[in-house]
Design a protein around this motif. Sequence first.
Motif, PDB file in Angstrom:
ATOM      1  N   ASN A  38      12.728   9.189  -0.479  1.00  0.00           N
ATOM      2  CA  ASN A  38      11.799   7.844  -1.191  1.00  0.00           C
ATOM      3  C   ASN A  38      12.300   6.819  -0.580  1.00  0.00           C
ATOM      4  OD1 ASN A  38       9.562   9.142  -2.786  1.00  0.00           O
ATOM      5  ND2 ASN A  38      11.296  10.494  -3.018  1.00  0.00           N
ATOM      6  N   THR A 113       2.590   9.708  -8.420  1.00  0.00           N
ATOM      7  CA  THR A 113       2.634   8.211  -8.655  1.00  0.00           C
ATOM      8  C   THR A 113       1.086   7.673  -8.476  1.00  0.00           C
ATOM      9  OG1 THR A 113       4.784   7.790  -7.999  1.00  0.00           O
ATOM     10  CG2 THR A 113       3.297   6.129  -7.466  1.00  0.00           C
ATOM     11  N   ALA A 133       0.165   0.459   3.454  1.00  0.00           N
ATOM     12  CA  ALA A 133       1.348   1.465   3.899  1.00  0.00           C
ATOM     13  C   ALA A 133       0.620   2.756   4.010  1.00  0.00           C
ATOM     14  CB  ALA A 133       2.521   1.534   3.259  1.00  0.00           C
ATOM     15  N   LEU A 138       3.718   7.827   0.185  1.00  0.00           N
ATOM     16  CA  LEU A 138       2.934   7.339  -0.871  1.00  0.00           C
ATOM     17  C   LEU A 138       1.297   7.235  -0.298  1.00  0.00           C
ATOM     18  CD1 LEU A 138       3.192   6.809  -4.232  1.00  0.00           C
ATOM     19  CD2 LEU A 138       2.823   4.555  -3.342  1.00  0.00           C
ATOM     20  N   ALA A 157      -2.495  -0.694   7.228  1.00  0.00           N
ATOM     21  CA  ALA A 157      -1.095  -0.570   7.575  1.00  0.00           C
ATOM     22  C   ALA A 157      -0.712  -1.672   8.652  1.00  0.00           C
ATOM     23  CB  ALA A 157      -0.916   0.861   8.438  1.00  0.00           C
ATOM     24  N   SER A 158       0.683  -1.682   8.817  1.00  0.00           N
ATOM     25  CA  SER A 158       0.971  -2.808   9.630  1.00  0.00           C
ATOM     26  C   SER A 158       0.529  -2.510  11.100  1.00  0.00           C
ATOM     27  CB  SER A 158       2.737  -3.123   9.426  1.00  0.00           C
ATOM     28  OG  SER A 158       3.200  -1.837   9.990  1.00  0.00           O
ATOM     29  N   ILE A 217       3.294  -1.130  -7.541  1.00  0.00           N
ATOM     30  CA  ILE A 217       3.948  -0.058  -7.376  1.00  0.00           C
ATOM     31  C   ILE A 217       5.117  -0.373  -6.613  1.00  0.00           C
ATOM     32  CG2 ILE A 217       3.839   2.337  -6.636  1.00  0.00           C
ATOM     33  CD1 ILE A 217       0.988   2.174  -6.822  1.00  0.00           C
ATOM     34  N   GLY A 218       5.377  -1.401  -5.901  1.00  0.00           N
ATOM     35  CA  GLY A 218       6.673  -1.340  -4.712  1.00  0.00           C
ATOM     36  C   GLY A 218       6.658  -2.709  -4.177  1.00  0.00           C
ATOM     37  N   ALA A 219       7.750  -3.112  -3.708  1.00  0.00           N
ATOM     38  CA  ALA A 219       7.884  -4.432  -2.906  1.00  0.00           C
ATOM     39  C   ALA A 219       8.664  -3.879  -1.754  1.00  0.00           C
ATOM     40  CB  ALA A 219       8.739  -5.349  -3.987  1.00  0.00           C
ATOM     41  N   PHE A 242       3.785  -0.627 -12.458  1.00  0.00           N
ATOM     42  CA  PHE A 242       3.607   0.828 -12.606  1.00  0.00           C
ATOM     43  C   PHE A 242       5.233   1.320 -12.130  1.00  0.00           C
ATOM     44  CE2 PHE A 242       3.902   5.200 -11.147  1.00  0.00           C
ATOM     45  CZ  PHE A 242       2.897   5.815 -11.727  1.00  0.00           C
ATOM     46  N   TRP A 243       5.785   2.146 -12.831  1.00  0.00           N
ATOM     47  CA  TRP A 243       7.033   2.848 -12.570  1.00  0.00           C
ATOM     48  C   TRP A 243       6.781   4.380 -12.935  1.00  0.00           C
ATOM     49  CZ3 TRP A 243      12.523   1.928 -14.798  1.00  0.00           C
ATOM     50  CH2 TRP A 243      13.576   2.746 -13.908  1.00  0.00           C
ATOM     51  N   LEU A 289      12.985   6.568   7.305  1.00  0.00           N
ATOM     52  CA  LEU A 289      12.229   6.167   6.530  1.00  0.00           C
ATOM     53  C   LEU A 289      11.877   4.661   6.584  1.00  0.00           C
ATOM     54  CD1 LEU A 289      11.251   6.870   3.297  1.00  0.00           C
ATOM     55  CD2 LEU A 289      13.694   6.199   2.938  1.00  0.00           C
ATOM     56  N   LEU A 290      12.974   4.024   6.889  1.00  0.00           N
ATOM     57  CA  LEU A 290      12.855   2.605   7.288  1.00  0.00           C
ATOM     58  C   LEU A 290      12.129   2.047   8.580  1.00  0.00           C
ATOM     59  CD1 LEU A 290      16.291   1.713   6.048  1.00  0.00           C
ATOM     60  CD2 LEU A 290      14.160   1.915   4.799  1.00  0.00           C
ATOM     61  N   HIS A 294       6.968   5.421  11.077  1.00  0.00           N
ATOM     62  CA  HIS A 294       6.848   6.914  10.571  1.00  0.00           C
ATOM     63  C   HIS A 294       5.406   6.980   9.791  1.00  0.00           C
ATOM     64  CE1 HIS A 294       8.265   5.512   6.730  1.00  0.00           C
ATOM     65  NE2 HIS A 294       7.599   6.490   6.186  1.00  0.00           N
ATOM     66  N   GLY A 296       3.917   9.886   6.796  1.00  0.00           N
ATOM     67  CA  GLY A 296       4.150  10.849   5.690  1.00  0.00           C
ATOM     68  C   GLY A 296       5.561  10.700   5.457  1.00  0.00           C
TER      69      GLY A 296
HETATM   70  P1  NDP Z   1       6.789   5.359   2.841  1.00  0.00           P
HETATM   71  O1  NDP Z   1       6.951   6.583   3.177  1.00  0.00           O
HETATM   72  O2  NDP Z   1       5.481   4.765   2.338  1.00  0.00           O
HETATM   73  O3  NDP Z   1       7.364   4.095   3.641  1.00  0.00           O
HETATM   74  C1  NDP Z   1       7.504   3.035   3.248  1.00  0.00           C
HETATM   75  C2  NDP Z   1       6.221   2.207   3.919  1.00  0.00           C
HETATM   76  O4  NDP Z   1       6.316   0.890   3.400  1.00  0.00           O
HETATM   77  C3  NDP Z   1       6.354   1.895   5.466  1.00  0.00           C
HETATM   78  O5  NDP Z   1       5.547   3.139   6.071  1.00  0.00           O
HETATM   79  C4  NDP Z   1       5.581   0.780   5.834  1.00  0.00           C
HETATM   80  O6  NDP Z   1       4.234   0.852   6.070  1.00  0.00           O
HETATM   81  C5  NDP Z   1       5.822   0.071   4.340  1.00  0.00           C
HETATM   82  N1  NDP Z   1       6.898  -1.031   4.558  1.00  0.00           N
HETATM   83  C6  NDP Z   1       6.501  -2.516   4.320  1.00  0.00           C
HETATM   84  N2  NDP Z   1       7.557  -3.132   4.443  1.00  0.00           N
HETATM   85  C7  NDP Z   1       8.608  -2.363   4.864  1.00  0.00           C
HETATM   86  C8  NDP Z   1       9.876  -2.627   5.147  1.00  0.00           C
HETATM   87  N3  NDP Z   1      10.373  -3.740   5.295  1.00  0.00           N
HETATM   88  N4  NDP Z   1      10.686  -1.602   5.627  1.00  0.00           N
HETATM   89  C9  NDP Z   1      10.076  -0.318   5.594  1.00  0.00           C
HETATM   90  N5  NDP Z   1       8.848   0.088   5.354  1.00  0.00           N
HETATM   91  C10 NDP Z   1       8.014  -1.203   4.991  1.00  0.00           C
HETATM   92  O7  NDP Z   1       7.726   5.319   1.316  1.00  0.00           O
HETATM   93  P2  NDP Z   1       7.260   5.636  -0.078  1.00  0.00           P
HETATM   94  O8  NDP Z   1       6.060   6.626  -0.243  1.00  0.00           O
HETATM   95  O9  NDP Z   1       8.649   6.323  -0.513  1.00  0.00           O
HETATM   96  O10 NDP Z   1       7.266   4.358  -1.015  1.00  0.00           O
HETATM   97  C11 NDP Z   1       6.030   3.308  -0.615  1.00  0.00           C
HETATM   98  C12 NDP Z   1       6.197   2.252  -1.670  1.00  0.00           C
HETATM   99  O11 NDP Z   1       5.656   2.790  -2.670  1.00  0.00           O
HETATM  100  C13 NDP Z   1       7.514   1.657  -1.779  1.00  0.00           C
HETATM  101  O12 NDP Z   1       7.313   0.291  -1.759  1.00  0.00           O
HETATM  102  C14 NDP Z   1       8.211   2.278  -2.967  1.00  0.00           C
HETATM  103  O13 NDP Z   1       9.266   1.625  -3.521  1.00  0.00           O
HETATM  104  C15 NDP Z   1       6.833   2.452  -3.684  1.00  0.00           C
HETATM  105  N6  NDP Z   1       7.019   3.573  -4.795  1.00  0.00           N
HETATM  106  C16 NDP Z   1       7.061   3.240  -6.034  1.00  0.00           C
HETATM  107  C17 NDP Z   1       7.112   4.383  -6.993  1.00  0.00           C
HETATM  108  C18 NDP Z   1       6.984   3.602  -8.268  1.00  0.00           C
HETATM  109  O14 NDP Z   1       7.099   4.531  -9.469  1.00  0.00           O
HETATM  110  N7  NDP Z   1       6.800   2.593  -8.709  1.00  0.00           N
HETATM  111  C19 NDP Z   1       6.885   5.751  -6.765  1.00  0.00           C
HETATM  112  C20 NDP Z   1       6.937   5.828  -5.252  1.00  0.00           C
HETATM  113  C21 NDP Z   1       6.698   4.883  -4.217  1.00  0.00           C
HETATM  114  P3  NDP Z   1       3.697  -0.456   6.993  1.00  0.00           P
HETATM  115  O15 NDP Z   1       4.484  -0.640   7.977  1.00  0.00           O
HETATM  116  O16 NDP Z   1       2.241   0.078   7.202  1.00  0.00           O
HETATM  117  O17 NDP Z   1       3.417  -1.600   5.896  1.00  0.00           O
END
Ligand code: NDP
Length: 302
Positions: A38, A113, A133, A138, A157-158, A217-219, A242-243, A289-290, A294, A296
């Motif tokens: 994650n 989530t 994203a 997610l 998506a980007s 949900i996220g940043a 949301f967390w 992941l970063l 990618h 899924g």
């Molecule tokens: P993902 O598999 O969705 O990967 C992260 C995605 O975020 C990428 O595919 C990308 O999509 C986008 N992104 C935007 N900026 C960046 C960056 N600088 N580096 C990498 N990826 C970036 O990961 P998760 O499913 O684990 O998480 C997705 C988001 O949801 C995150 O922000 C995470 O913190 C949040 N989250 C929050 C939860 C909560 O309880 N609040 C629970 C689960 C996840 P694109 O290029 O299309 O923008």
Amino acid sequence: MRAWVQERLREPLVLKELPDPTPGPGEVVLEVEAVGLNFADHLMRLGGYLTRIHPPFVPGMEAVGRVGGERFAALVGHGALAEQVAVPREALLPVPEGLSPEEAAAYPVSFLTTYLALRRAGARPGERVLVQAAGGALGTAAVQVARALGLRVLAAASRPENLPLAQTLGAEEVATYEALPEKAKALGGVDVVLEVRGKDLEGSLSLLRPGGRLVYIGAAEGEVTPLNPLRLMRRNLTVMGFWLAPLLREEALVQEALKFLLPRLGQELKPVVGAVFPFLEAEAAFQALLDRGHVGKIVVRL
Ligand code: NDP
């Protein structure tokens, strides 16, 4: 047992031989088979997550494995990137029929989530939701859950190459972030935004219809911009945080989510596994992941 250890924040993981975990009261030992990575695991490794874990620690919050021969999924704070992890019995989740261990490792965080965030937003059938994203873990869960709840999905998506998958999963409309303002305008705006980018909050709010809700949900983009509340007043908008972690202690809420999700998982809801890395390549899995290319969930297989 072997485990990947974060010895210092922001440094590479170190593979170590650690003593097998001894379960405390109410705990069982999960023989780990697969770990879902994650974005939160990455933030934890940087010391930038909502709760700070002091090193040394073993990352990994989502796993699938066996307890006494039976397979379970599990949500733990950290510690899953190891051959074994001690888990409170109540943190064990069923593995829905028809899911491989890799797919099962991809469901708990993303699907819980998504369901709970849409519930928190009070999303009603027929409303339109923006999933950012949309190719990620997610995002691919959000598109499917929103559809299953009767919502209409605008997926963004980007990269354009991450959009066809969202369409296959049930998004009615898709757009790159660049094309999003125009697309949302043409649709008359959206009712709900699932915000995971975090940077351009004003931009996201401008996509909402009057009375719209944004769930923060996220940043993932790493920057958080201040918000002028006057922007909310004018069009009766709501921004809510949301967390997942603290909500997991709310038994009734989790049961409600599982009642919706479990019968559908393996049927109309399928966790998308983007790539599977062997245990010894855990660091490469984090890199994937970063990589914004990618799709899924990135899974580490033991
Ligand atoms: P993902 O598999 O969705 O990967 C992260 C995605 O975020 C990428 O595919 C990308 O999509 C986008 N992104 C935007 N900026 C960046 C960056 N600088 N580096 C990498 N990826 C970036 O990961 P998760 O499913 O684990 O998480 C997705 C988001 O949801 C995150 O922000 C995470 O913190 C949040 N989250 C929050 C939860 C909560 O309880 N609040 C629970 C689960 C996840 P694109 O290029 O299309 O923008």
